[in-house]
Structure formats: structure tokens, C-alpha cells
Motif scaffolding. Structure first.
Motif, PDB file in Angstrom:
ATOM      1  N   UNK A   1      -1.101   7.608  11.788  1.00 48.94           N
ATOM      2  CA  UNK A   1      -0.627   8.996  11.834  1.00 48.94           C
ATOM      3  C   UNK A   1      -1.821   9.950  11.903  1.00 48.94           C
ATOM      4  N   UNK A   2      -1.617  11.130  12.488  1.00 49.93           N
ATOM      5  CA  UNK A   2      -2.742  12.072  12.556  1.00 49.93           C
ATOM      6  C   UNK A   2      -3.230  12.423  11.153  1.00 49.93           C
ATOM      7  N   UNK A   3      -4.550  12.670  11.064  1.00 50.25           N
ATOM      8  CA  UNK A   3      -5.090  12.959   9.736  1.00 50.25           C
ATOM      9  C   UNK A   3      -5.216  14.469   9.574  1.00 50.25           C
ATOM     10  N   UNK A   4      -4.247  15.085   9.006  1.00 49.05           N
ATOM     11  CA  UNK A   4      -4.348  16.498   8.656  1.00 49.05           C
ATOM     12  C   UNK A   4      -3.354  16.793   7.557  1.00 49.05           C
ATOM     13  N   UNK A   5      -3.554  17.900   6.868  1.00 51.18           N
ATOM     14  CA  UNK A   5      -2.639  18.270   5.776  1.00 51.18           C
ATOM     15  C   UNK A   5      -1.310  18.651   6.419  1.00 51.18           C
ATOM     16  N   UNK A   6      -0.252  17.849   6.159  1.00 51.90           N
ATOM     17  CA  UNK A   6       0.999  18.114   6.874  1.00 51.90           C
ATOM     18  C   UNK A   6       1.690  19.370   6.383  1.00 51.90           C
ATOM     19  N   UNK A   7       2.506  19.914   7.264  1.00 55.15           N
ATOM     20  CA  UNK A   7       3.354  21.039   6.880  1.00 55.15           C
ATOM     21  C   UNK A   7       4.577  20.441   6.191  1.00 55.15           C
ATOM     22  N   UNK A   8       4.787  20.817   4.954  1.00 57.26           N
ATOM     23  CA  UNK A   8       5.917  20.265   4.204  1.00 57.26           C
ATOM     24  C   UNK A   8       6.867  21.413   3.880  1.00 57.26           C
ATOM     25  N   UNK A  74      -2.198  15.372  -0.142  1.00 52.98           N
ATOM     26  CA  UNK A  74      -2.149  16.006   1.175  1.00 52.98           C
ATOM     27  C   UNK A  74      -1.995  14.965   2.276  1.00 52.98           C
ATOM     28  N   UNK A  75      -1.807  13.707   1.897  1.00 52.95           N
ATOM     29  CA  UNK A  75      -1.705  12.617   2.895  1.00 52.95           C
ATOM     30  C   UNK A  75      -0.445  12.788   3.740  1.00 52.95           C
ATOM     31  N   UNK A  76      -0.616  12.614   5.041  1.00 59.06           N
ATOM     32  CA  UNK A  76       0.497  12.814   5.970  1.00 59.06           C
ATOM     33  C   UNK A  76       1.658  11.861   5.687  1.00 59.06           C
ATOM     34  N   UNK A  77       1.344  10.613   5.300  1.00 63.44           N
ATOM     35  CA  UNK A  77       2.377   9.569   5.190  1.00 63.44           C
ATOM     36  C   UNK A  77       3.176   9.598   3.891  1.00 63.44           C
ATOM     37  N   UNK A 141      -5.385   3.463   6.222  1.00 57.39           N
ATOM     38  CA  UNK A 141      -6.067   4.726   5.848  1.00 57.39           C
ATOM     39  C   UNK A 141      -5.050   5.743   5.336  1.00 57.39           C
ATOM     40  N   UNK A 142      -3.878   5.787   6.005  1.00 57.69           N
ATOM     41  CA  UNK A 142      -2.837   6.740   5.597  1.00 57.69           C
ATOM     42  C   UNK A 142      -2.351   6.453   4.185  1.00 57.69           C
ATOM     43  N   UNK A 143      -2.192   5.173   3.849  1.00 56.91           N
ATOM     44  CA  UNK A 143      -1.727   4.804   2.514  1.00 56.91           C
ATOM     45  C   UNK A 143      -2.795   5.137   1.467  1.00 56.91           C
ATOM     46  N   UNK A 144      -4.058   4.902   1.847  1.00 53.25           N
ATOM     47  CA  UNK A 144      -5.159   5.165   0.900  1.00 53.25           C
ATOM     48  C   UNK A 144      -5.204   6.631   0.494  1.00 53.25           C
ATOM     49  N   UNK A 145      -4.697   7.501   1.371  1.00 54.70           N
ATOM     50  CA  UNK A 145      -4.757   8.939   1.059  1.00 54.70           C
ATOM     51  C   UNK A 145      -3.891   9.313  -0.138  1.00 54.70           C
TER      52      UNK A 145
END
Ligand code: HEM
Length: 312
Positions: A1-8, A74-77, A141-145
Motif C-alpha cells: 500500500x502507498x506509504x502516507x498518512x491516510x485520510x480517515x 498513521x499506518x495506511x493498513x 512494511x505496512x504491518x510494521x507501521x
């Protein structure tokens, strides 16, 4: 997934939510009331409701349900991890309901009812296994966030999952103990640990139908995980020599096998997804991780229904 702070997006304003867990009062509908309404609306859906809520929200407490997803990083996933975790808990609840009811029908010798119920239980098991389609899009990497945000939380602490395992006969005093300190959860877990499983009831049924089943199988220590038995195996072997859907016990055996098969697929996909996401790192729940999951993945609830196939 893209690495950025997602809009929630905050879908629901928590200040407006009725947080009572009780079923909300609602008016009953009827054919007459619906016919009267459709005349007033000229066939278009109703959009005017009085009060601060509407019947759809109230029927299933949707505003509470959609207020319970709280990413902690702030992880996207993380949101999809939380949503899928909650979806699975609901599906485990649905599956457990079917299994308990199938068990009760077997106890009452209503085999065709049990077969019908098990058909839905199998559909649940397939659906639960498919939840890994979404979860396996989470990268290492996404899970590690967000993994550290879990602290020591782990699926092994899912009491709903433990209920499913227990009603299917995979008992564990040790894993049950994890819930001992949770007063609003422990009594049902303990009861389930100490009660016969669905398969124990199937074995009693085989005995009632005249198959020679060892007495020790009819009154065993229910807190112990079910282990294969030669008298049960001989009974199934005999049933399977008359393989026809008119033979209700054969039909029941096939439903149970399909349930076991699909639950094993669920376990296998969990194991595989976990291996893909965390490799050989230890789990958050204290286990060695993939090594421990590999062991539990090989479990079969109804071992004789697998072993007889060699001799058919
Ligand atoms: C996608 C990321 C996931 C990873 C990396 C993961 C990892 C693990 C690991 C390592 C274990 C072993 C126990 C421990 O934590 O030490 C475990 C157990 C477990 N996990 Fe997951 N898990 C994930 C998602 C889920 C989800 C979404 C659910 C569903 C609610 C779930 C349900 C379970 C259950 C029920 C167990 C106990 C299995 C058993 O008792 O046989 N896991 N998981």
C-alpha cells in the motif's frame, strides 16, 4: 500500500450515538403498513423521518457499530486490519450460532435439520477463509507501521474464536485460561470447555443408531481435545459403504467433512498470510509465531472422517 498518512474520515459524530447495547425500541411493520406507505410515496423510498435516528440505524445499532474502528497509528493498513478483525469476530459469532443449533438438532435426532444448518455453517467457514483475501494485501512494511500499537494483543485471545474451536471439539484448558480474568466472558468459555462438542453428540447419535461405540467415548472428559477412536472409525466406515444421500448419516458425515475441510483452509490461509507478513518473528501473543501456527494448522476436528478414506 502507498506509504502516507491516510485520510480517515469520521463517518459518525460520536456525540450523537446512543451507546446502549440493548435492542432499540422499534415499530413493527406489516404488509398493510407497507402497502399504505407505498401509496403515499408513489413508489419512491421514504426520506423523511422524525426524531434523531432512523429505523435502519436502530434495527442493527449501525451507528455504534461504525463508531468502533479506532486506528492507533498513521499506518495506511491499520484501518483494514481493524475492519477485517471485527468482521471476522462477527462471522465467528454467526458460525458458532449455527454449530450450537446443529448440535441441538442432532441431540434431538433431527438429522435433516442439522444437515441444513451445517450447509450454512460451511458457507460461513468459506466466507471467513476468504477474509484473508483482504488481509493478505497488507505488506510486511505496512504491518510494521502499526504492529507495536497492538502491544500484546493477539488473535489467540479471541474468545469468539475459542467458542468455535470448543464447540467443534478442539478443547484447550490452557488457551481457555487466557479469559479467566474477564468476568463477563469466562463463565461461557468455561461452560463450553466442560460441555460435549458437536462431534461428541454425533458420536452419541451413532451409538443410538446401533453402531458399537466404545462406552468411554460416550462419557469422556469433555475438557480434553477429541482424539481418534477405532470404534468411531469402524462406524463411519460402515456408513460410508452405503454412500448415498438417502443415507442421512452418510450425508451428515459429508457435511462434517466439508466443514472440517473449509475450517482447515481458514487455518492454513491464516498461517500462510502470517508467514508472508511477519516471517519468523515471534507473535504478539507470546508464541513463537509461524512455528506455533503450523502446529495448530494440522488439527482436524473429525479425524475418523479423514482416516476412513484410505480404506474406502
Ligand atoms: C494480518 C495480520 C495477522 C498476523 C501477523 C497474525 C499473527 C498471528 C500469530 C503470530 C499468532 C500466534 C499467537 C501469537 O500471537 O503469538 C496468531 C494467532 C491467531 N490469530 Fe492471527 N494474525 C493476523 C491476523 C489475524 C486476524 C485478522 C484474526 C481474526 C480475528 C486472527 C486470528 C487469530 C487467532 C484466532 C489465533 C489463534 C489461533 C489458534 O488458537 O489456533 N489473526 N496470529
Amino acid at each position: 500500500m502507498p506509504k502516507y498518512k491516510p485520510l480517515n474520515t469520521q463517518i459518525v459524530d460520536p456525540l450523537g450515538v446512543n451507546t446502549s447495547i440493548a435492542a432499540r425500541p422499534m415499530e413493527m411493520g406489516s404488509n398493510e403498513s407497507r402497502n399504505a406507505i407505498v401509496k403515499e410515496t408513489s413508489g419512491e423510498p421514504t426520506v423523511d423521518y422524525i426524531g434523531k435516528t432512523n429505523p435502519y440505524i436502530d434495527y442493527q445499532s449501525i451507528d455504534i457499530l461504525l463508531s468502533l474502528q479506532h486506528p492507533r497509528s498513521d499506518g495506511y493498513d491499520e484501518l483494514s486490519f481493524i475492519v477485517m478483525g471485527q468482521v471476522k469476530e462477527l462471522l465467528f459469532k454467526g458460525l458458532h450460532f449455527e454449530l450450537v443449533n446443529a448440535q441441538m438438532q442432532i441431540r434431538k435426532n433431527n438429522i435433516n435439520n442439522a444437515i441444513e444448518i451445517l450447509t450454512r455453517a460451511i458457507a460461513y467457514a468459506k466466507y471467513i477463509a476468504d477474509a484473508w483475501n483482504v488481509l493478505s494485501t497488507i505488506s510486511t512494511e505496512g504491518f510494521s507501521e502499526f504492529r507495536n500499537n497492538l502491544g500484546t494483543a493477539s488473535g489467540q485471545l479471541s474468545f469468539m474464536y475459542r467458542h468455535v474451536e470448543f464447540v467443534l471439539g478442539n478443547k484447550s484448558k490452557r488457551l481457555a485460561t487466557a479469559h479467566k480474568n474477564v468476568a463477563h466472558v469466562w463463565p461461557e468459555i468455561e461452560k463450553s470447555l466442560q460441555s460435549p462438542s458437536l462431534y461428541d453428540d454425533v458420536i452419541s447419535l451413532l451409538s443410538r443408531r446401533g453402531f458399537k461405540i466404545d462406552q468411554q467415548m460416550l462419557k469422556r472428559d469433555w475438557t480434553k481435545t477429541y482424539k481418534s477412536n477405532t470404534s468411531v472409525e469402524a462406524a463411519w466406515l460402515k456408513i460410508y459403504t452405503e454412500a448415498s444421500l438417502d443415507n442421512d448419516l452418510y450425508h451428515l458425515g459429508e457435511k462434517l467433512t466439508s466443514l472440517d475441510e473449509n475450517f482447515s483452509i481458514y487455518r492454513w490461509r491464516h498461517f500462510l498470510t502470517v508467514q508472508k507478513i511477519i516471517g519468523y518473528k515471534p507473535g504478539t501473543g507470546g508464541s513463537a509465531g509461524v512455528g506455533w501456527l503450523e502446529k495448530v494448522t494440522s488439527h482436524r476436528f473429525f479425524p475418523e472422517l479423514w482416516s476412513i478414506r484410505t480404506n474406502l
